[in-house]
Write a protein that holds these residues in place. Structure first.
Motif, PDB file in Angstrom:
ATOM      1  N   GLY A  56     -29.610  31.691 -19.191  1.00 32.71           N
ATOM      2  CA  GLY A  56     -30.325  32.954 -19.141  1.00 32.71           C
ATOM      3  C   GLY A  56     -30.651  33.358 -17.711  1.00 32.71           C
ATOM      4  N   GLY A  57     -31.168  34.565 -17.572  1.00 32.44           N
ATOM      5  CA  GLY A  57     -31.539  35.042 -16.247  1.00 32.44           C
ATOM      6  C   GLY A  57     -31.706  36.537 -16.212  1.00 32.44           C
ATOM      7  N   LEU A  58     -31.757  37.063 -15.002  1.00 34.70           N
ATOM      8  CA  LEU A  58     -31.898  38.497 -14.770  1.00 34.70           C
ATOM      9  C   LEU A  58     -30.532  39.075 -14.428  1.00 34.70           C
ATOM     10  CD1 LEU A  58     -33.586  41.074 -14.242  1.00 34.70           C
ATOM     11  CD2 LEU A  58     -33.908  40.229 -11.890  1.00 34.70           C
ATOM     12  N   VAL A  59     -30.160  40.152 -15.102  1.00 34.30           N
ATOM     13  CA  VAL A  59     -28.865  40.783 -14.865  1.00 34.30           C
ATOM     14  C   VAL A  59     -29.030  42.293 -14.943  1.00 34.30           C
ATOM     15  CG1 VAL A  59     -28.220  40.653 -17.311  1.00 34.30           C
ATOM     16  CG2 VAL A  59     -26.426  40.757 -15.564  1.00 34.30           C
ATOM     17  N   GLN A  60     -28.219  43.009 -14.202  1.00 36.05           N
ATOM     18  CA  GLN A  60     -28.279  44.477 -14.222  1.00 36.05           C
ATOM     19  C   GLN A  60     -27.581  45.024 -15.466  1.00 36.05           C
ATOM     20  OE1 GLN A  60     -26.637  45.930 -10.536  1.00 36.05           O
ATOM     21  NE2 GLN A  60     -28.541  45.551  -9.407  1.00 36.05           N
ATOM     22  N   PRO A  61     -27.974  46.191 -15.905  1.00 38.31           N
ATOM     23  CA  PRO A  61     -27.258  46.830 -17.022  1.00 38.31           C
ATOM     24  C   PRO A  61     -25.762  46.915 -16.743  1.00 38.31           C
ATOM     25  CG  PRO A  61     -29.265  48.024 -16.542  1.00 38.31           C
ATOM     26  CD  PRO A  61     -29.115  47.000 -15.453  1.00 38.31           C
ATOM     27  N   GLY A  62     -24.968  46.597 -17.764  1.00 39.55           N
ATOM     28  CA  GLY A  62     -23.528  46.560 -17.614  1.00 39.55           C
ATOM     29  C   GLY A  62     -22.985  45.212 -17.205  1.00 39.55           C
ATOM     30  N   GLY A  63     -23.860  44.307 -16.838  1.00 41.54           N
ATOM     31  CA  GLY A  63     -23.450  42.986 -16.396  1.00 41.54           C
ATOM     32  C   GLY A  63     -23.177  42.032 -17.550  1.00 41.54           C
ATOM     33  N   LEU A 101     -24.116  44.358 -20.947  1.00 40.23           N
ATOM     34  CA  LEU A 101     -25.513  44.175 -21.346  1.00 40.23           C
ATOM     35  C   LEU A 101     -26.321  45.449 -21.145  1.00 40.23           C
ATOM     36  CD1 LEU A 101     -25.952  40.556 -20.045  1.00 40.23           C
ATOM     37  CD2 LEU A 101     -26.477  41.316 -22.373  1.00 40.23           C
ATOM     38  N   LYS A 102     -27.261  45.650 -22.063  1.00 43.29           N
ATOM     39  CA  LYS A 102     -28.142  46.812 -22.046  1.00 43.29           C
ATOM     40  C   LYS A 102     -29.590  46.348 -21.941  1.00 43.29           C
ATOM     41  CE  LYS A 102     -25.035  49.056 -25.385  1.00 43.29           C
ATOM     42  NZ  LYS A 102     -24.952  49.693 -26.726  1.00 43.29           N
ATOM     43  N   SER A 103     -30.459  47.256 -21.563  1.00 39.78           N
ATOM     44  CA  SER A 103     -31.876  46.896 -21.433  1.00 39.78           C
ATOM     45  C   SER A 103     -32.440  46.396 -22.762  1.00 39.78           C
ATOM     46  CB  SER A 103     -32.683  48.079 -20.927  1.00 39.78           C
ATOM     47  OG  SER A 103     -32.536  49.193 -21.795  1.00 39.78           O
ATOM     48  N   GLU A 104     -31.930  46.944 -23.861  1.00 36.15           N
ATOM     49  CA  GLU A 104     -32.435  46.514 -25.169  1.00 36.15           C
ATOM     50  C   GLU A 104     -31.968  45.119 -25.574  1.00 36.15           C
ATOM     51  OE1 GLU A 104     -30.846  49.390 -24.432  1.00 36.15           O
ATOM     52  OE2 GLU A 104     -29.534  50.022 -26.090  1.00 36.15           O
ATOM     53  N   ASP A 105     -31.103  44.498 -24.778  1.00 34.59           N
ATOM     54  CA  ASP A 105     -30.721  43.108 -25.021  1.00 34.59           C
ATOM     55  C   ASP A 105     -31.736  42.139 -24.430  1.00 34.59           C
ATOM     56  OD1 ASP A 105     -27.345  44.111 -24.347  1.00 34.59           O
ATOM     57  OD2 ASP A 105     -28.228  43.712 -26.320  1.00 34.59           O
ATOM     58  N   THR A 106     -32.703  42.651 -23.697  1.00 34.17           N
ATOM     59  CA  THR A 106     -33.738  41.799 -23.125  1.00 34.17           C
ATOM     60  C   THR A 106     -34.506  41.078 -24.223  1.00 34.17           C
ATOM     61  OG1 THR A 106     -34.005  43.154 -21.132  1.00 34.17           O
ATOM     62  CG2 THR A 106     -35.893  41.792 -21.798  1.00 34.17           C
ATOM     63  N   ALA A 107     -34.553  39.761 -24.140  1.00 36.05           N
ATOM     64  CA  ALA A 107     -35.178  38.952 -25.184  1.00 36.05           C
ATOM     65  C   ALA A 107     -35.141  37.487 -24.777  1.00 36.05           C
ATOM     66  CB  ALA A 107     -34.439  39.133 -26.505  1.00 36.05           C
ATOM     67  N   VAL A 108     -35.867  36.681 -25.531  1.00 32.00           N
ATOM     68  CA  VAL A 108     -35.671  35.233 -25.470  1.00 32.00           C
ATOM     69  C   VAL A 108     -34.606  34.896 -26.503  1.00 32.00           C
ATOM     70  CG1 VAL A 108     -36.704  32.961 -25.717  1.00 32.00           C
ATOM     71  CG2 VAL A 108     -38.056  34.850 -24.775  1.00 32.00           C
ATOM     72  N   TYR A 109     -33.576  34.199 -26.073  1.00 35.56           N
ATOM     73  CA  TYR A 109     -32.452  33.837 -26.935  1.00 35.56           C
ATOM     74  C   TYR A 109     -32.587  32.380 -27.367  1.00 35.56           C
ATOM     75  CZ  TYR A 109     -30.120  38.248 -26.047  1.00 35.56           C
ATOM     76  OH  TYR A 109     -29.808  39.593 -26.019  1.00 35.56           O
ATOM     77  N   TYR A 110     -32.415  32.158 -28.672  1.00 36.31           N
ATOM     78  CA  TYR A 110     -32.577  30.841 -29.254  1.00 36.31           C
ATOM     79  C   TYR A 110     -31.293  30.396 -29.945  1.00 36.31           C
ATOM     80  CZ  TYR A 110     -37.617  31.740 -28.821  1.00 36.31           C
ATOM     81  OH  TYR A 110     -38.882  32.033 -28.345  1.00 36.31           O
ATOM     82  N   CYS A 111     -31.018  29.116 -29.821  1.00 29.18           N
ATOM     83  CA  CYS A 111     -29.913  28.482 -30.527  1.00 29.18           C
ATOM     84  C   CYS A 111     -30.458  27.866 -31.819  1.00 29.18           C
ATOM     85  CB  CYS A 111     -29.321  27.420 -29.606  1.00 29.18           C
ATOM     86  SG  CYS A 111     -27.940  26.509 -30.279  1.00 29.18           S
ATOM     87  N   ASN A 112     -29.670  27.893 -32.879  1.00 27.48           N
ATOM     88  CA  ASN A 112     -30.141  27.418 -34.180  1.00 27.48           C
ATOM     89  C   ASN A 112     -29.044  26.662 -34.918  1.00 27.48           C
ATOM     90  OD1 ASN A 112     -30.175  28.659 -37.344  1.00 27.48           O
ATOM     91  ND2 ASN A 112     -31.987  27.552 -36.671  1.00 27.48           N
ATOM     92  N   ASN A 113     -29.405  25.498 -35.451  1.00 23.14           N
ATOM     93  CA  ASN A 113     -28.529  24.793 -36.394  1.00 23.14           C
ATOM     94  C   ASN A 113     -28.931  25.277 -37.778  1.00 23.14           C
ATOM     95  OD1 ASN A 113     -27.819  22.731 -38.400  1.00 23.14           O
ATOM     96  ND2 ASN A 113     -27.093  21.541 -36.653  1.00 23.14           N
TER      97      ASN A 113
END
Length: 113
Positions: free
Chosen positions: A9-16, A85-97
Motif C-alpha cells: 500500500g501507499g500514496l499514489v496519484q490518480p491514474g497511477g 486508480l481513482k480517489s474513491e479507491d482510497t481505503a484500507v485493503y484487507y486480505c481474506n481466506n
C-alpha cells in the motif's frame, strides 16, 4: 494457524498503479479461495475481488477492468494489481481466506494528488 500479511500500500496519484501482496502462512494455501476487501473512510468493508483455488476470479463492478487478482500457490501469495486508480479507491485493503475466515491486518491505499 493461518496468518495473512499484506504489503504494497501507499500514496499514489490518480491514474497511477499499485500492486498489493498478501503472504499466507500455513499449509494447503492452494485449495483456499482468497479475497481482497477494502474499507473506505467512514464506510463499511466491501469485497473487491475473489480468486478460487482453481484460479477463477470475480470482481466488484467498481473495479472491473482496472484491478486484477492473481495468486502464486508456490509462494503462498495472492496479489491485487490496481491500475487507473481513482480517489474513491482510497481505503484500507484487507486480505481474506474465505473458508477459514482469517483476515490480514490491512494496508492503507491513498489515491490523491
Amino acid at each position: 494457524q493461518v496468518q495473512l500479511v499484506e504489503s504494497g500500500g501507499g500514496l499514489v496519484q490518480p491514474g497511477g498503479s499499485l500492486r498489493l501482496s498478501c503472504a499466507a502462512s500455513g499449509s494447503g494455501f492452494s485449495i483456499y479461495t482468497m479475497a481482497w476487501y477494502r474499507q473506505p473512510p467512514g464506510k463499511e468493508r466491501e469485497v473487491v475481488a475473489i480468486i478460487a483455488g482453481g484460479g477463477s476470479t470475480t470482481y466488484a463492478n467498481s473495479v472491473k477492468g482496472r484491478f486484477t487478482i492473481s495468486r502464486d500457490n508456490a509462494k503462498n501469495t495472492v496479489y491485487l494489481q490496481m491500475n487507473s486508480l481513482k480517489s474513491e479507491d482510497t481505503a484500507v485493503y484487507y486480505c481474506n481466506n474465505v473458508q477459514l475466515r482469517y483476515w490480514g491486518q490491512g494496508t492503507q491505499v491513498t489515491v490523491s494528488s
